[in-house]
Design a protein around this motif. Structure first.
Motif, mmCIF file in Angstrom:
data_model
loop_
_atom_site.group_PDB
_atom_site.id
_atom_site.type_symbol
_atom_site.label_atom_id
_atom_site.label_comp_id
_atom_site.label_asym_id
_atom_site.label_seq_id
_atom_site.Cartn_x
_atom_site.Cartn_y
_atom_site.Cartn_z
ATOM 1 N N ARG A 23 0.865 -1.533 0.166
ATOM 2 C CA ARG A 23 -0.147 0.215 -0.155
ATOM 3 C C ARG A 23 0.726 1.088 0.412
ATOM 4 O O ARG A 23 1.130 2.231 -0.546
ATOM 5 C CB ARG A 23 -0.436 -0.011 0.782
ATOM 6 C CG ARG A 23 -2.223 1.071 0.828
ATOM 7 C CD ARG A 23 -3.134 0.507 0.142
ATOM 8 N NE ARG A 23 -4.103 2.087 -0.010
ATOM 9 C CZ ARG A 23 -3.868 2.649 -0.984
ATOM 10 N NH1 ARG A 23 -3.346 2.933 -1.446
ATOM 11 N NH2 ARG A 23 -4.748 3.679 -0.545
ATOM 12 N N SER A 24 2.040 1.528 0.837
ATOM 13 C CA SER A 24 2.886 2.252 0.672
ATOM 14 C C SER A 24 3.825 2.761 -0.138
ATOM 15 O O SER A 24 4.091 3.912 -0.981
ATOM 16 C CB SER A 24 3.681 2.541 2.106
ATOM 17 O OG SER A 24 4.492 1.356 1.860
ATOM 18 N N ARG A 25 4.422 2.048 -0.748
ATOM 19 C CA ARG A 25 5.086 2.197 -2.297
ATOM 20 C C ARG A 25 3.899 1.734 -3.215
ATOM 21 O O ARG A 25 4.426 2.524 -4.130
ATOM 22 C CB ARG A 25 6.092 0.492 -2.281
ATOM 23 C CG ARG A 25 6.688 0.756 -2.124
ATOM 24 C CD ARG A 25 6.684 0.290 -0.124
ATOM 25 N NE ARG A 25 7.896 0.483 0.546
ATOM 26 C CZ ARG A 25 8.084 0.945 1.987
ATOM 27 N NH1 ARG A 25 7.009 1.263 2.537
ATOM 28 N NH2 ARG A 25 10.072 0.744 2.489
ATOM 29 N N GLY A 26 2.372 1.417 -2.997
ATOM 30 C CA GLY A 26 1.912 1.726 -4.626
ATOM 31 C C GLY A 26 1.704 1.047 -5.344
ATOM 32 O O GLY A 26 2.506 -0.297 -5.374
ATOM 33 N N LYS A 27 0.972 0.780 -6.793
ATOM 34 C CA LYS A 27 1.405 -0.127 -7.370
ATOM 35 C C LYS A 27 2.561 0.425 -8.998
ATOM 36 O O LYS A 27 2.767 1.610 -8.221
ATOM 37 C CB LYS A 27 -0.620 -0.070 -8.210
ATOM 38 C CG LYS A 27 -1.106 -0.467 -7.304
ATOM 39 C CD LYS A 27 -1.330 -2.166 -6.858
ATOM 40 C CE LYS A 27 -2.231 -2.390 -5.668
ATOM 41 N NZ LYS A 27 -2.331 -3.565 -5.427
ATOM 42 N N ASP A 30 1.791 3.459 -10.275
ATOM 43 C CA ASP A 30 1.514 4.879 -9.730
ATOM 44 C C ASP A 30 3.460 5.398 -9.968
ATOM 45 O O ASP A 30 2.787 6.809 -10.321
ATOM 46 C CB ASP A 30 1.839 4.470 -8.371
ATOM 47 C CG ASP A 30 0.666 4.482 -7.634
ATOM 48 O OD1 ASP A 30 0.258 4.405 -6.497
ATOM 49 O OD2 ASP A 30 -0.128 4.977 -8.470
ATOM 50 N N PHE A 76 4.135 12.617 -5.421
ATOM 51 C CA PHE A 76 4.650 11.460 -4.226
ATOM 52 C C PHE A 76 4.124 11.427 -2.972
ATOM 53 O O PHE A 76 3.547 10.981 -1.939
ATOM 54 C CB PHE A 76 5.910 10.447 -4.363
ATOM 55 C CG PHE A 76 6.642 9.390 -5.766
ATOM 56 C CD1 PHE A 76 7.088 9.488 -6.577
ATOM 57 C CD2 PHE A 76 5.043 8.926 -5.958
ATOM 58 C CE1 PHE A 76 7.084 9.019 -7.662
ATOM 59 C CE2 PHE A 76 5.122 7.605 -7.168
ATOM 60 C CZ PHE A 76 6.582 7.564 -7.963
ATOM 61 N N ARG A 79 0.964 11.703 -2.713
ATOM 62 C CA ARG A 79 0.158 10.320 -2.238
ATOM 63 C C ARG A 79 -0.138 9.965 -1.200
ATOM 64 O O ARG A 79 -1.059 9.395 -0.920
ATOM 65 C CB ARG A 79 0.456 9.319 -3.443
ATOM 66 C CG ARG A 79 0.341 7.715 -3.584
ATOM 67 C CD ARG A 79 0.729 7.274 -4.144
ATOM 68 N NE ARG A 79 0.230 6.008 -4.367
ATOM 69 C CZ ARG A 79 0.070 5.197 -3.357
ATOM 70 N NH1 ARG A 79 1.318 5.287 -2.625
ATOM 71 N NH2 ARG A 79 0.422 3.753 -3.147
ATOM 72 N N GLU A 80 1.260 10.088 -0.230
ATOM 73 C CA GLU A 80 1.465 9.456 0.878
ATOM 74 C C GLU A 80 0.739 10.222 1.673
ATOM 75 O O GLU A 80 -0.350 9.781 3.229
ATOM 76 C CB GLU A 80 2.706 10.227 1.781
ATOM 77 C CG GLU A 80 3.463 8.879 0.885
ATOM 78 C CD GLU A 80 5.424 9.734 1.861
ATOM 79 O OE1 GLU A 80 5.501 10.551 2.472
ATOM 80 O OE2 GLU A 80 6.389 8.780 1.477
ATOM 81 N N ILE A 83 -3.183 8.338 1.468
ATOM 82 C CA ILE A 83 -3.296 7.481 2.467
ATOM 83 C C ILE A 83 -3.062 6.786 3.129
ATOM 84 O O ILE A 83 -3.904 6.395 3.851
ATOM 85 C CB ILE A 83 -2.302 6.372 1.576
ATOM 86 C CG1 ILE A 83 -1.110 6.660 1.027
ATOM 87 C CG2 ILE A 83 -3.394 6.127 -0.588
ATOM 88 C CD1 ILE A 83 -0.213 5.066 0.407
ATOM 89 N N ASP A 137 11.801 -1.689 -5.083
ATOM 90 C CA ASP A 137 10.358 -1.884 -5.462
ATOM 91 C C ASP A 137 10.448 -3.094 -5.620
ATOM 92 O O ASP A 137 8.706 -2.715 -5.840
ATOM 93 C CB ASP A 137 10.171 -0.427 -5.875
ATOM 94 C CG ASP A 137 9.347 1.315 -5.077
ATOM 95 O OD1 ASP A 137 8.903 1.909 -5.679
ATOM 96 O OD2 ASP A 137 9.794 0.960 -4.066
ATOM 97 N N ARG A 193 -6.444 8.229 -11.702
ATOM 98 C CA ARG A 193 -4.671 8.526 -11.083
ATOM 99 C C ARG A 193 -4.680 9.365 -12.040
ATOM 100 O O ARG A 193 -4.261 9.356 -13.076
ATOM 101 C CB ARG A 193 -4.190 6.973 -11.265
ATOM 102 C CG ARG A 193 -5.015 5.559 -10.134
ATOM 103 C CD ARG A 193 -4.059 4.854 -9.934
ATOM 104 N NE ARG A 193 -4.586 4.017 -9.664
ATOM 105 C CZ ARG A 193 -3.904 3.755 -7.743
ATOM 106 N NH1 ARG A 193 -2.848 4.373 -7.301
ATOM 107 N NH2 ARG A 193 -4.154 2.585 -6.833
#
Lengths: 193, 101
Positions: A23-27, A30, A76, A79-80, A83, A137, A193
């Protein structure tokens, strides 16, 4: 506590850690923004070189590199905040800084000494940086693309093409690969997105 | 020494272990994320965070983003050590019964 309870507890902890990490590193999608941004900048680099020469390219990237890195960092960071998870920024900032400094330094040294390093050096610095990003990642596809581009640079440098042509082809290949990968990821990701 | 001797009662609780597991992967997490990720009520999460904060295992920072209050939680160094020790003790317990792999 018995063994079964301990095993279930460890399993639960590891699942939570995995889910948090993902979740934190994203898909992967991203990553579309930095790939599209830097891919586009790379695609216009040969035009700048042709119109204004190698020094202008150095100045261009000396400005665009750090600004682009900050733009990605801002995105980024946003985004943090959305989420509710913050990851340590140091590894990413260090690698970004290493790419910018490495590319500029190798380009400058290559320019001073003449030869392929002037154009090979910056591109290999970019590939190296993206391999490290991919390792951080766990994005094997990105690492593979970065390595393939580095191999292309070496092939072009050892070919019979003159430096200007080889440099232009390599830079366009990098730009095209990054831009198309970024656009692919953007289209593949959830809408909005 | 038996592996369970190393288990810390403050850490060794289902919810609190979950909190530490999440925080071990990030620099900090916000309260709402923690609540939703762990499936807790706000009161329940607050109580467990208080226990961990009293033990100096987590740090709770209340901030404002514009006018919106926001609470961020992070692991302290001693919290990170305590969590690592707990995880080590659990794995040692599993290995002790199974035997070294």
């Amino acid at each position: 506590m018995d063994r079964q309870e301990a095993a279930l507890t460890v399993d639960r902890i590891e699942r939570l850690q995995r889910a948090t990490r993902q979740r934190s590193r994203g898909k992967p999608w991203d990553l579309w923004f930095p790939l599209v941004l830097f891919g586009s900048l790379m695609l216009i680099t040969p035009l700048i070189e042709r119109a204004m020469g190698g020094l202008a390219v150095g100045v261009f990237w000396g400005v665009a590199g750090p600004i682009g890195t900050l733009a990605c960092a801002w995105r980024f960071r946003r985004r943090e905040l959305v989420i509710g998870l913050e990851i340590p920024p140091a590894p990413y900032l260090l690698v970004s800084l290493a790419i910018v400094i490495g590319a500029l330094a190798l380009g400058w040294i290559g320019g001073a000494s003449g030869g392929e390093l002037q154009w090979m050096g910056p591109l290999l610095a970019v590939s190296g940086g993206y391999v490290v990003f991919a390792w951080i990642d766990r994005l094997h596809g990105l690492g593979a693309v970065a390595l393939a581009l580095a191999v292309l640079v070496v092939i072009l440098a050892t070919s019979s093409l003159n430096d200007d042509t080889a440099a232009a082809i390599a830079t366009l290949a990098y730009g095209g690969a990054f831009l198309s990968t970024g656009l692919f990821l953007k289209l593949k990701g959830p809408s909005g997105r | 020494m038996y592996p369970t001797d190393a288990i810390d009662d403050t850490v060794h609780q289902r919810v609190r272990l979950g909190i530490l597991a999440v925080l071990s992967e990030v620099r900090r997490a916000d309260f709402t994320y923690m609540r939703d990720a762990l499936g807790l009520t706000e009161g329940n999460l607050s109580r467990h965070l208080q226990v961990l904060e009293n033990a100096d295992y987590v740090q709770v920072n209340k901030t404002f983003e514009g006018r919106r209050p926001r609470t961020w939680i992070s692991l302290t160094r001693s919290g990170r050590n305590a969590f690592a020790k707990e995880l080590g003790a659990l794995k040692a317990l599993i290995e002790r019964v199974d035997g070294p792999r």
